[in-house]
Design a protein around this motif. Structure first.
Motif, mmCIF file in Angstrom:
data_model
loop_
_atom_site.group_PDB
_atom_site.id
_atom_site.type_symbol
_atom_site.label_atom_id
_atom_site.label_comp_id
_atom_site.label_asym_id
_atom_site.label_seq_id
_atom_site.Cartn_x
_atom_site.Cartn_y
_atom_site.Cartn_z
ATOM 1 N N HIS A 11 6.683 4.371 0.223
ATOM 2 C CA HIS A 11 5.779 3.603 1.079
ATOM 3 C C HIS A 11 5.558 4.415 2.348
ATOM 4 C CE1 HIS A 11 4.431 0.434 3.835
ATOM 5 N NE2 HIS A 11 4.187 -0.313 2.780
ATOM 6 N N HIS A 78 0.421 6.556 1.973
ATOM 7 C CA HIS A 78 -0.507 5.516 2.416
ATOM 8 C C HIS A 78 -1.295 4.966 1.233
ATOM 9 C CE1 HIS A 78 -3.543 3.393 4.741
ATOM 10 N NE2 HIS A 78 -2.819 3.588 5.821
ATOM 11 N N VAL A 79 -1.496 3.642 1.218
ATOM 12 C CA VAL A 79 -2.160 2.993 0.088
ATOM 13 C C VAL A 79 -3.581 3.509 -0.113
ATOM 14 C CG1 VAL A 79 -3.046 1.048 1.440
ATOM 15 C CG2 VAL A 79 -2.566 0.750 -1.009
ATOM 16 N N SER A 82 -3.542 6.247 -2.751
ATOM 17 C CA SER A 82 -2.726 5.959 -3.933
ATOM 18 C C SER A 82 -3.196 6.733 -5.153
ATOM 19 C CB SER A 82 -2.743 4.460 -4.232
ATOM 20 O OG SER A 82 -2.140 3.728 -3.197
ATOM 21 N N HIS A 108 4.141 -1.757 -1.372
ATOM 22 C CA HIS A 108 3.704 -0.527 -2.043
ATOM 23 C C HIS A 108 4.854 0.129 -2.796
ATOM 24 C CE1 HIS A 108 1.007 2.688 -2.934
ATOM 25 N NE2 HIS A 108 1.701 3.599 -2.273
ATOM 26 N N THR A 109 6.088 -0.092 -2.323
ATOM 27 C CA THR A 109 7.246 0.428 -3.046
ATOM 28 C C THR A 109 7.315 -0.180 -4.443
ATOM 29 O OG1 THR A 109 8.410 0.447 -0.915
ATOM 30 C CG2 THR A 109 9.721 0.859 -2.890
ATOM 31 N N THR A 111 4.787 -1.343 -6.118
ATOM 32 C CA THR A 111 3.684 -0.756 -6.890
ATOM 33 C C THR A 111 4.098 0.590 -7.473
ATOM 34 O OG1 THR A 111 2.039 -1.858 -5.501
ATOM 35 C CG2 THR A 111 1.297 0.049 -6.772
ATOM 36 N N LEU A 112 4.751 1.406 -6.655
ATOM 37 C CA LEU A 112 5.227 2.705 -7.124
ATOM 38 C C LEU A 112 6.240 2.539 -8.249
ATOM 39 C CD1 LEU A 112 5.709 4.502 -3.695
ATOM 40 C CD2 LEU A 112 3.880 4.906 -5.336
ATOM 41 N N TYR A 520 -6.891 -8.513 -3.820
ATOM 42 C CA TYR A 520 -5.636 -7.891 -3.423
ATOM 43 C C TYR A 520 -4.477 -8.810 -3.799
ATOM 44 C CZ TYR A 520 -8.015 -4.569 -0.268
ATOM 45 O OH TYR A 520 -8.791 -3.571 0.259
ATOM 46 N N ASN A 584 1.450 -6.483 3.337
ATOM 47 C CA ASN A 584 1.355 -5.355 2.414
ATOM 48 C C ASN A 584 0.365 -5.718 1.313
ATOM 49 O OD1 ASN A 584 3.295 -3.536 3.545
ATOM 50 N ND2 ASN A 584 4.883 -4.972 2.883
ATOM 51 N N ARG A 586 -1.945 -4.570 -2.189
ATOM 52 C CA ARG A 586 -2.132 -3.658 -3.309
ATOM 53 C C ARG A 586 -3.286 -4.187 -4.157
ATOM 54 N NH1 ARG A 586 3.063 -5.678 -3.666
ATOM 55 N NH2 ARG A 586 3.430 -7.311 -5.209
#
Length: 851
Positions: A11, A78-79, A82, A108-109, A111-112, A520, A584, A586
């Motif tokens: 993130h 940064h998103v 991505s 975002h973590t 999402t990763l 989102y 946050n 995504r």
């Protein structure tokens, strides 16, 4: 020395680049560890990266630690960037996921983590900023396990490590109970199989815990098996300071040498180009090499049309899924710059940033760009200035909408100005959200030549098709080529382009279209005393959200919200929570627009005024073309509408497979299946006496009796009739396909008057491996016999099966076949008599119409 490709992900602001710098420094790859805040990081070498203190483009560095050579790929956090990060995932052997100890697992973590699971990448965790953490290691690890996986294990604690590894399988448990440890080779395999995720702790800024991380990488990470055959995955396109085009790739098998000839495709065009140079980059500098072996990440020159996500050699499949941009901006150019010329220059940048969607508005001669967020605008502006020495500005960002359909339709397009001809029929059906566009063909080559079908598929793929509600891009539907027609003399390639585009638009006008907007997924963290205000705001924003999870002084709310409603809200949240609130976001894909009517009215798009995307078709009469509006096109089409829908166009065959009756091959009982579905089970009649008949009754005069109670079936031996008819026989010498088509049209007209069930049979018995095929052409059935089965055999078998229940007549001039047919009780008529009957019928129809 073993070789691995290791990616570092995080993130934003988790300390990812700082960790990379520390790894490079402690391994001896660089003499000084740079810092993001000092703007001297080794890997952030783009000016804007150093100015903003963020990673924008993935970077490569080479380092050695003990007996391991590591290709380190640092990715954006940064998103907004991505997609750049996700491209890099394609080539990783392992990943290090950096988590801030003070922030924990952020949106975002997660999402990763999901992406790492999708791409099946073994992962190590590094918990950074332990020097400023408010909680101890045990509490942080427990929170990570709760959010990510129970298989996350503290590898800085030997007892904890063995205990976690023991949970992988029964053998490991027994081994721990017996010996107190687990074999190192097994631990390596568990990590490789994603059954356990090593976790290390430290502070990258203070060089704490990095040696332990590097030691774990050296000890527990093993190279993946490589293929002997050459293969490579392309993950990035860029240009060096001199403008040389670079294709970044990972060699996944075999080896790649300078001057190797590589073959690949791009947008249907085949390329065969030599590799001029192979570069191994480390930061800004590179080493030129003659050969790159399996496991090597490198940049090559000499390839002019490659694209990110493409495979070379045995790596043919493109598995790249880009995050879709949600904001649209118009680009304002200086007055002395031609927008059309500049648009072509900008397409060069689109190669390097595939998620950058450039759109040319032909009506206003404007360039539009679609992006994930406003930060990308600044990056793009800087790149345009650097690359083309041009200052540009951007209009206000608007939401990127999309359109789809709710029902199945048949879209038809016709293009026939003088000396041109093409007709296209498309079956259009909705798909699940996020499916995109799927193009297929389900059309017999006897209806439309394969080359023409391929051309239609090319035209379907070559452009962004506009919807009819707002002119937005269409998505989430399957478009199948089901029929079409070309002219022997007048059809050109461009004719099918026009007919295909018009068929898509006509289908969209016929369907029930709906507007889609981007959504989102969000995780909102805010003080508990602000929850009421936040929930009211979320309701007003048409969000779906969970009940707040309140812990101590803070609350967490998760949900899904239209991207349009979230614009500007983060600043508002920070204001009313006095800087304590955060969201946050995504990207969660597209779904039905919450205010469709309002958006359609605001955009004011009129599909009938869009001259670049016509909905009607062009026909020809008296030597001149004329336009027919979309709602009247079907009545003018030359090929019949198939009227496909989910219920009617598919039949279940005897082998239990569902097949399209119109064009798929079927087994030898195809006609019996058709008859039984319509009229019930057919009982096979019993015949006595000599099958060929020693004394055959005088043949009945051929005459149809449409008012009789028995349903009437007419079976026609196709090639027998063609070769027995002068006009068709002469045509067959020029084109057998044209003769078949003309006979099918003649019989279609005949059936329309007689109302019998007409089955036209063509020999295909010499075609090796041919399984047989039945098609529905207009109002008649057309059968192509299977290998080793003649039309005579097929007709005899069919008459034998259905004659007792139906009034059956066969058209053939084959003498033996006539005897067999009459012996089974069916009527027969010669080809000559049948054509005379048709001519008589045509004369009667002309007399009727002349009255």
């Amino acid at each position: 020395m073993k070789k691995i490709v290791l990616g570092v992900l995080a993130h934003v602001d988790a300390g990812k680049t700082t960790l990379s710098e520390g790894m490079l420094y402690l391994s001896g790859a660089i003499r000084k560890a740079g810092r993001v805040d000092h703007k001297d990081a080794f890997l952030d070498n783009f000016d804007l990266e150093r100015q903003r203190g963020i990673t924008i483009f993935s970077k490569q560095a080479i380092m050695e630690y003990e007996d391991t050579m590591i290709t380190l790929l640092d990715t954006p956090g940064h998103v907004d960037f991505s997609a750049e990060m996700e491209r890099t995932l394609q080539v990783l052997d392992y990943a290090v996921l950096v988590i801030s100890a003070s922030e924990g697992v952020q949106g975002h973590t997660e999402t990763l983590w999901r992406l790492l699971k999708i791409y099946k990448i073994p992962t190590i965790l590094f918990v950074n900023k332990m020097d400023i953490a408010n909680e101890d290691k045990e509490h942080i690890l427990e929170a990570i396990k709760k959010k990510l996986s129970d298989a996350v294990a503290d590898f800085t604690d030997t007892g904890e490590m063995y205990e976690s590894v023991a949970m992988c399988d029964d053998k490991a448990i027994n081994e721990v109970l017996e010996t107190g440890s687990v074999d190192e080779k097994k631990i390596k395999n568990y990590i490789l199989e994603r059954k356990v995720f090593p976790c290390y702790f430290g502070s990258a800024l203070k060089m704490q815990g990095i040696d332990e991380l590097l030691g774990g990488i050296n000890t527990y990470l093993q190279p993946k098996k490589r293929d002997v055959e050459f293969g490579a995955k392309i993950y990035k396109i860029s240009r060096d300071a001199k403008g040389t085009r670079l294709t970044y790739l990972k060699v996944t098998g075999g080896e790649l040498k300078v001057k190797t000839l590589l073959e690949y495709e791009n947008s249907g065009e085949r390329f065969s180009e030599k590799v001029n140079q192979i570069r191994i980059y480390s930061g800004e500098k590179y080493q030129a090499v003659d050969i790159a072996t399996a496991g090597t990440v490198c940049a090559v020159t000499g390839l002019s049309a490659t694209k990110a996500g493409q495979g070379l050699g045995f790596e043919k499949k493109n598995t790249m899924n880009y995050l879709m941009p949600v904001l649209n901006y118009s680009i304002t150019l200086p007055e002395n710059v031609n927008s059309g010329v500049f648009y072509k220059k900008l397409k060069e940048l689109e190669e390097e940033i595939p998620e950058l969607h450039l759109v040319w508005d032909d009506t206003f001669k404007e360039i539009h760009v679609q992006l994930m967020g406003e930060i990308q605008l600044e990056i793009l502006k800087s790149m345009i200035k650097s690359r083309f020495d041009t200052e540009v500005s951007f209009g206000t960002g608007n939401i990127v909408y999309k359109e789809t359909i709710e029902n199945t339709v048949e879209g038809v397009g016709h293009f026939e100005p003088l000396r041109h001809y093409a007709e296209v029929h498309l079956f259009m059906e909705p798909l699940e959200r996020g499916s995109g566009l799927v193009f297929e063909t389900d059309c017999s080559e006897d209806i439309l030549n394969r080359n023409w079908q391929r051309l239609i598929m090319t035209h379907l793929n070559e452009k962004v098709h506009k919807g009819v509600l707002t002119g937005s891009e269409i998505t989430d539907m399957k478009i199948t080529v089901i029929s079409g027609k070309a002219h022997l003399k007048h059809t050109e390639g461009g004719d099918f382009r026009q007919a295909t585009y018009r068929a898509v638009r006509q289908g969209l006008k016929s369907a029930v279209s709906i507007l889609l907007e981007p959504y989102y997924e969000f995780e909102m963290t805010l003080p508990s005393d602000s929850v009421g205000r936040a929930m009211q705001d979320l309701q007003n924003m048409h969000a779906d959200f969970t009940q707040p999870l309140i812990s101590r002084e803070y609350a967490v709310i998760e949900g899904k919200v239209p991207a349009a409603c979230m614009q500007g809200y983060i600043s508002e949240l920070i204001h009313y929570t006095k800087g304590k609130g955060n969201v946050n976001l995504r990207f969660a894909g597209y779904d039905k627009c919450h205010n469709q009517d309002e958006i359609i009215a605001d955009i004011g798009y009129d599909s009938e005024l869009d001259t670049q995307n016509p909905t009607g078709s062009v026909f020809c009469a008296h030597g001149a073309g004329y336009t027919v509006p979309w709602d009247k096109v079907k009545s003018h089409m030359h090929m019949p509408a198939r009227q496909l829908n989910k219920q009617d166009n598919f039949e279940v065959m005897a082998d239990k497979k569902v097949r399209a009756v119109s064009s798929e091959a079927v087994d030898e009982d195809e006609l019996k299946q058709i008859f039984e579905r319509t009229y019930g089970e057919i009982k096979t009649p019993v015949y006595t006496g000599d099958r060929l008949g020693k004394s055959v009754k005088k043949e009945k005069e051929y005459q149809y009796r449409p008012n009789e109670k028995k349903d009437q079936y007419l079976l026609v031996d196709g090639y027998n009739l063609i070769f027995a008819t002068e006009e068709l026989n002469e045509l067959s010498k020029i084109s057998l396909e044209a003769a078949r088509d003309k006979l099918m049209d003649i019989l279609s007209n005949y059936q329309g008057y007689k109302k019998c069930t007409l089955i036209l049979v063509f020999d295909a018995y010499k075609v090796k491996g041919n399984p047989g095929e039945v098609q529905k052409y207009n109002n008649i059935y057309v059968v192509y016999t299977k290998e080793a089965e003649t039309a005579d055999m097929y007709i005899e078998k069919t008459v034998h099966e259905i004659n007792k229940k139906y009034d059956v007549t066969v058209v053939t001039s084959d003498g033996l076949e006539q005897i067999i047919i009459m012996g089974q009780g069916a009527q027969r008529v010669s080809s000559r008599e049948f054509m005379l009957e048709i001519e008589k019928l045509n004369n009667e129809m002309r007399e009727i119409y002349s009255l």
